[in-house]
Write a protein that holds these residues in place. Structure first.
Motif, PDB file in Angstrom:
ATOM      1  N   THR A 144       0.813  -1.215   0.000  1.00 16.22           N
ATOM      2  CA  THR A 144       0.000   0.000   0.000  1.00 16.22           C
ATOM      3  C   THR A 144       0.846   1.264   0.000  1.00 16.22           C
ATOM      4  OG1 THR A 144      -0.115   0.140   2.433  1.00 16.22           O
ATOM      5  CG2 THR A 144      -1.746  -1.257   1.323  1.00 16.22           C
ATOM      6  N   LEU A 145       2.151   1.132   0.119  1.00 16.54           N
ATOM      7  CA  LEU A 145       3.022   2.301   0.262  1.00 16.54           C
ATOM      8  C   LEU A 145       3.428   2.895  -1.077  1.00 16.54           C
ATOM      9  CD1 LEU A 145       5.479   1.246   3.106  1.00 16.54           C
ATOM     10  CD2 LEU A 145       3.573   2.848   3.266  1.00 16.54           C
ATOM     11  N   ARG A 146       3.661   4.195  -1.062  1.00 19.65           N
ATOM     12  CA  ARG A 146       4.290   4.876  -2.179  1.00 19.65           C
ATOM     13  C   ARG A 146       5.709   5.270  -1.768  1.00 19.65           C
ATOM     14  NH1 ARG A 146       1.222   9.783  -4.610  1.00 19.65           N
ATOM     15  NH2 ARG A 146       1.299  10.502  -2.436  1.00 19.65           N
ATOM     16  N   PHE A 147       6.601   5.273  -2.755  1.00 13.76           N
ATOM     17  CA  PHE A 147       7.999   5.600  -2.510  1.00 13.76           C
ATOM     18  C   PHE A 147       8.440   6.707  -3.458  1.00 13.76           C
ATOM     19  CE2 PHE A 147       7.308   1.217  -1.313  1.00 13.76           C
ATOM     20  CZ  PHE A 147       7.952   1.097  -0.098  1.00 13.76           C
ATOM     21  N   PHE A 148       9.385   7.519  -2.986  1.00  8.86           N
ATOM     22  CA  PHE A 148       9.930   8.603  -3.785  1.00  8.86           C
ATOM     23  C   PHE A 148      11.449   8.553  -3.725  1.00  8.86           C
ATOM     24  CE2 PHE A 148       5.830   9.943  -2.121  1.00  8.86           C
ATOM     25  CZ  PHE A 148       5.168  10.376  -3.278  1.00  8.86           C
ATOM     26  N   SER A 149      12.093   8.851  -4.844  1.00  6.49           N
ATOM     27  CA  SER A 149      13.556   8.871  -4.853  1.00  6.49           C
ATOM     28  C   SER A 149      14.056  10.296  -5.031  1.00  6.49           C
ATOM     29  CB  SER A 149      14.106   7.978  -5.972  1.00  6.49           C
ATOM     30  OG  SER A 149      13.684   8.440  -7.238  1.00  6.49           O
ATOM     31  N   THR A 150      15.189  10.570  -4.417  1.00  2.00           N
ATOM     32  CA  THR A 150      15.788  11.896  -4.501  1.00  2.00           C
ATOM     33  C   THR A 150      16.599  12.028  -5.791  1.00  2.00           C
ATOM     34  OG1 THR A 150      17.850  11.235  -3.429  1.00  2.00           O
ATOM     35  CG2 THR A 150      16.016  11.906  -1.991  1.00  2.00           C
TER      36      THR A 150
ATOM     37  N   GLU B 211      33.634  11.382  -3.874  1.00  2.00           N
ATOM     38  CA  GLU B 211      33.536  11.437  -5.329  1.00  2.00           C
ATOM     39  C   GLU B 211      32.458  10.511  -5.872  1.00  2.00           C
ATOM     40  OE1 GLU B 211      37.386  10.830  -6.990  1.00  2.00           O
ATOM     41  OE2 GLU B 211      38.299  12.507  -5.909  1.00  2.00           O
ATOM     42  N   HIS B 212      31.539  10.066  -5.000  1.00  2.00           N
ATOM     43  CA  HIS B 212      30.415   9.260  -5.453  1.00  2.00           C
ATOM     44  C   HIS B 212      29.131  10.073  -5.349  1.00  2.00           C
ATOM     45  CE1 HIS B 212      33.134   5.863  -5.283  1.00  2.00           C
ATOM     46  NE2 HIS B 212      32.178   5.055  -5.675  1.00  2.00           N
ATOM     47  N   GLN B 213      28.193   9.760  -6.227  1.00  2.00           N
ATOM     48  CA  GLN B 213      26.849  10.326  -6.179  1.00  2.00           C
ATOM     49  C   GLN B 213      25.899   9.267  -5.616  1.00  2.00           C
ATOM     50  OE1 GLN B 213      25.647  13.708  -7.457  1.00  2.00           O
ATOM     51  NE2 GLN B 213      27.765  13.851  -6.725  1.00  2.00           N
ATOM     52  N   ALA B 214      24.930   9.717  -4.850  1.00  2.00           N
ATOM     53  CA  ALA B 214      23.986   8.799  -4.215  1.00  2.00           C
ATOM     54  C   ALA B 214      22.551   9.196  -4.545  1.00  2.00           C
ATOM     55  CB  ALA B 214      24.187   8.803  -2.702  1.00  2.00           C
ATOM     56  N   THR B 215      21.673   8.207  -4.502  1.00  2.00           N
ATOM     57  CA  THR B 215      20.232   8.424  -4.627  1.00  2.00           C
ATOM     58  C   THR B 215      19.571   7.701  -3.469  1.00  2.00           C
ATOM     59  OG1 THR B 215      20.391   8.495  -7.038  1.00  2.00           O
ATOM     60  CG2 THR B 215      18.206   8.157  -6.102  1.00  2.00           C
ATOM     61  N   THR B 216      18.585   8.334  -2.850  1.00  2.00           N
ATOM     62  CA  THR B 216      17.924   7.772  -1.686  1.00  2.00           C
ATOM     63  C   THR B 216      16.448   7.550  -1.978  1.00  2.00           C
ATOM     64  OG1 THR B 216      19.460   8.992  -0.262  1.00  2.00           O
ATOM     65  CG2 THR B 216      17.491   8.075   0.778  1.00  2.00           C
ATOM     66  N   LEU B 217      15.952   6.402  -1.547  1.00  2.00           N
ATOM     67  CA  LEU B 217      14.531   6.070  -1.687  1.00  2.00           C
ATOM     68  C   LEU B 217      13.838   6.337  -0.358  1.00  2.00           C
ATOM     69  CD1 LEU B 217      12.588   4.690  -3.813  1.00  2.00           C
ATOM     70  CD2 LEU B 217      12.939   2.591  -2.498  1.00  2.00           C
ATOM     71  N   PHE B 218      12.760   7.125  -0.403  1.00  2.00           N
ATOM     72  CA  PHE B 218      12.014   7.468   0.808  1.00  2.00           C
ATOM     73  C   PHE B 218      10.605   6.896   0.749  1.00  2.00           C
ATOM     74  CE2 PHE B 218      15.215  10.775   1.292  1.00  2.00           C
ATOM     75  CZ  PHE B 218      15.375  10.832   2.670  1.00  2.00           C
ATOM     76  N   VAL B 219      10.116   6.453   1.909  1.00  2.00           N
ATOM     77  CA  VAL B 219       8.698   6.139   2.040  1.00  2.00           C
ATOM     78  C   VAL B 219       7.927   7.455   2.041  1.00  2.00           C
ATOM     79  CG1 VAL B 219       6.942   5.148   3.560  1.00  2.00           C
ATOM     80  CG2 VAL B 219       9.175   4.037   3.336  1.00  2.00           C
ATOM     81  N   ASP B 220       6.784   7.465   1.396  1.00  2.00           N
ATOM     82  CA  ASP B 220       5.928   8.651   1.366  1.00  2.00           C
ATOM     83  C   ASP B 220       5.771   9.223   2.777  1.00  2.00           C
ATOM     84  OD1 ASP B 220       3.976  10.564   1.072  1.00  2.00           O
ATOM     85  OD2 ASP B 220       2.484   9.240   0.179  1.00  2.00           O
ATOM     86  N   PRO B 221       6.218  10.461   3.023  1.00  2.00           N
ATOM     87  CA  PRO B 221       6.127  11.040   4.371  1.00  2.00           C
ATOM     88  C   PRO B 221       4.693  11.151   4.883  1.00  2.00           C
ATOM     89  CG  PRO B 221       7.613  12.334   2.991  1.00  2.00           C
ATOM     90  CD  PRO B 221       6.911  11.370   2.086  1.00  2.00           C
TER      91      PRO B 221
ATOM     92  N   GLY C 157      14.408  10.506  12.169  1.00  2.00           N
ATOM     93  CA  GLY C 157      13.198  11.200  12.590  1.00  2.00           C
ATOM     94  C   GLY C 157      11.982  10.402  12.162  1.00  2.00           C
ATOM     95  N   ASP C 158      11.036  11.051  11.504  1.00  2.00           N
ATOM     96  CA  ASP C 158       9.844  10.371  11.003  1.00  2.00           C
ATOM     97  C   ASP C 158      10.036   9.828   9.597  1.00  2.00           C
ATOM     98  OD1 ASP C 158       8.143  10.512  13.183  1.00  2.00           O
ATOM     99  OD2 ASP C 158       7.342  12.468  12.633  1.00  2.00           O
ATOM    100  N   TYR C 159      11.208  10.060   9.008  1.00  2.00           N
ATOM    101  CA  TYR C 159      11.447   9.638   7.624  1.00  2.00           C
ATOM    102  C   TYR C 159      12.065   8.245   7.576  1.00  2.00           C
ATOM    103  CZ  TYR C 159      10.582  14.497   6.363  1.00  2.00           C
ATOM    104  OH  TYR C 159      10.003  15.734   6.197  1.00  2.00           O
ATOM    105  N   LEU C 160      11.585   7.444   6.621  1.00  2.00           N
ATOM    106  CA  LEU C 160      12.118   6.106   6.391  1.00  2.00           C
ATOM    107  C   LEU C 160      12.779   6.085   5.014  1.00  2.00           C
ATOM    108  CD1 LEU C 160       9.091   4.200   7.843  1.00  2.00           C
ATOM    109  CD2 LEU C 160      11.440   3.880   8.622  1.00  2.00           C
ATOM    110  N   TYR C 161      14.007   5.584   4.961  1.00  2.00           N
ATOM    111  CA  TYR C 161      14.782   5.688   3.730  1.00  2.00           C
ATOM    112  C   TYR C 161      15.642   4.451   3.515  1.00  2.00           C
ATOM    113  CZ  TYR C 161      18.823   6.495   6.696  1.00  2.00           C
ATOM    114  OH  TYR C 161      19.813   6.330   7.620  1.00  2.00           O
TER     115      TYR C 161
END
Length: 238
Positions: free
Chosen positions: A6-12, A22-32, A53-57
């Motif tokens: 049932t969850l939605r996810f968002f990536s940065t 010298e690396h680039q990162a992308t993070t996946l977050f659960v819909d706040p 905090g309240d964020y899940l990643y």
């Protein structure tokens, strides 16, 4: 059906990696805006998500898989000789688990730790708002494990979330002047022993990153399991 469905996810967007230069990162977050329950949080923890905090990643990098979720298998853990020395050295330290709270004593220790240990990181400079928004959560069963010496002085705080199958180690901060006590190691050893006494099988330690010196310490707590190919597997001991 799992609640995960049932969850939605968002990536940065790609951003500078906090662990590998010298690396680039992308993070996946659960819909706040999602309604997080303890059971859902436990499901997410078992597939590699962490709380800030309240964020899940969770790391979600296309070209790098260096950040691997890790947990200690409590039942089979035996402290190494160096870890036994840490326990013996700190035999007089008392630990109290309390509900999350903001006090000047706690914040001053947190602030001193960030300033002296992470002055070049994205958590500097520390603020009271950061303390609360990073360590506390409106839906997790969080405890502050306060380590005090025989005179009652606060030496360290291990922030943990209590799960049905163990503890999730959220963050630990301690007196940076007391390096001889190895307080970071002591905090992990205490969490393992707490889980053993409570009959809980795991301590979730966050991400093991072999190429990052600051994150390799986790392999000292064997047997360590890593989440590889969506399955928890033992890291071979060295």
């Amino acid at each position: 059906m799992s609640n995960l469905a049932t969850l939605r996810f968002f990536s940065t967007p790609a951003h500078a990696c906090s662990y590998l230069e010298e690396h680039q990162a992308t993070t996946l977050f659960v819909d706040p805006k999602a309604s997080i329950t303890p059971k859902l949080y436990e499901e997410l923890t078992r597939i590699g998500f962490r709380r800030s905090g309240d964020y899940l990643y969770r790391p979600h990098c296309d070209s790098c898989q260096a950040c691997i979720p890790a947990r200690v298998r409590v039942e089979d853990f035996q402290p190494r000789r160096s870890q036994r020395r840490v326990l013996n050295r700190n035999a007089d330290i008392q630990v109290e688990m309390i509900r999350p709270v903001f006090t000047n004593e706690l914040y001053q220790l947190y602030s001193r730790y960030i300033e002296l240990r992470h002055g070049d990181g994205d958590m500097f400079p520390p603020t009271q708002e950061q303390f609360a928004s990073f360590l506390m959560s409106s839906w997790s069963d969080t405890r502050f494990c306060c380590f005090r010496d025989a005179d009652g002085r606060l030496l360290a705080v291990a922030v943990v979330d209590v799960l049905a199958d163990g503890l999730s180690a959220v963050y630990t901060f301690y007196d940076p002047a007391r390096t001889e006590l190895a307080l970071g190691t002591l905090a992990v050893l205490w969490q393992i022993e707490y889980c053993r006494q409570q009959g809980l099988p795991y301590v979730y330690l966050g991400y093991w990153i072999q190429r990052c010196r600051k994150m390799r310490y986790k392999e000292d707590f064997q047997p360590l399991e890593l989440l590889l190919d969506e399955r928890w597997q033992a890291l071979p001991e060295r």
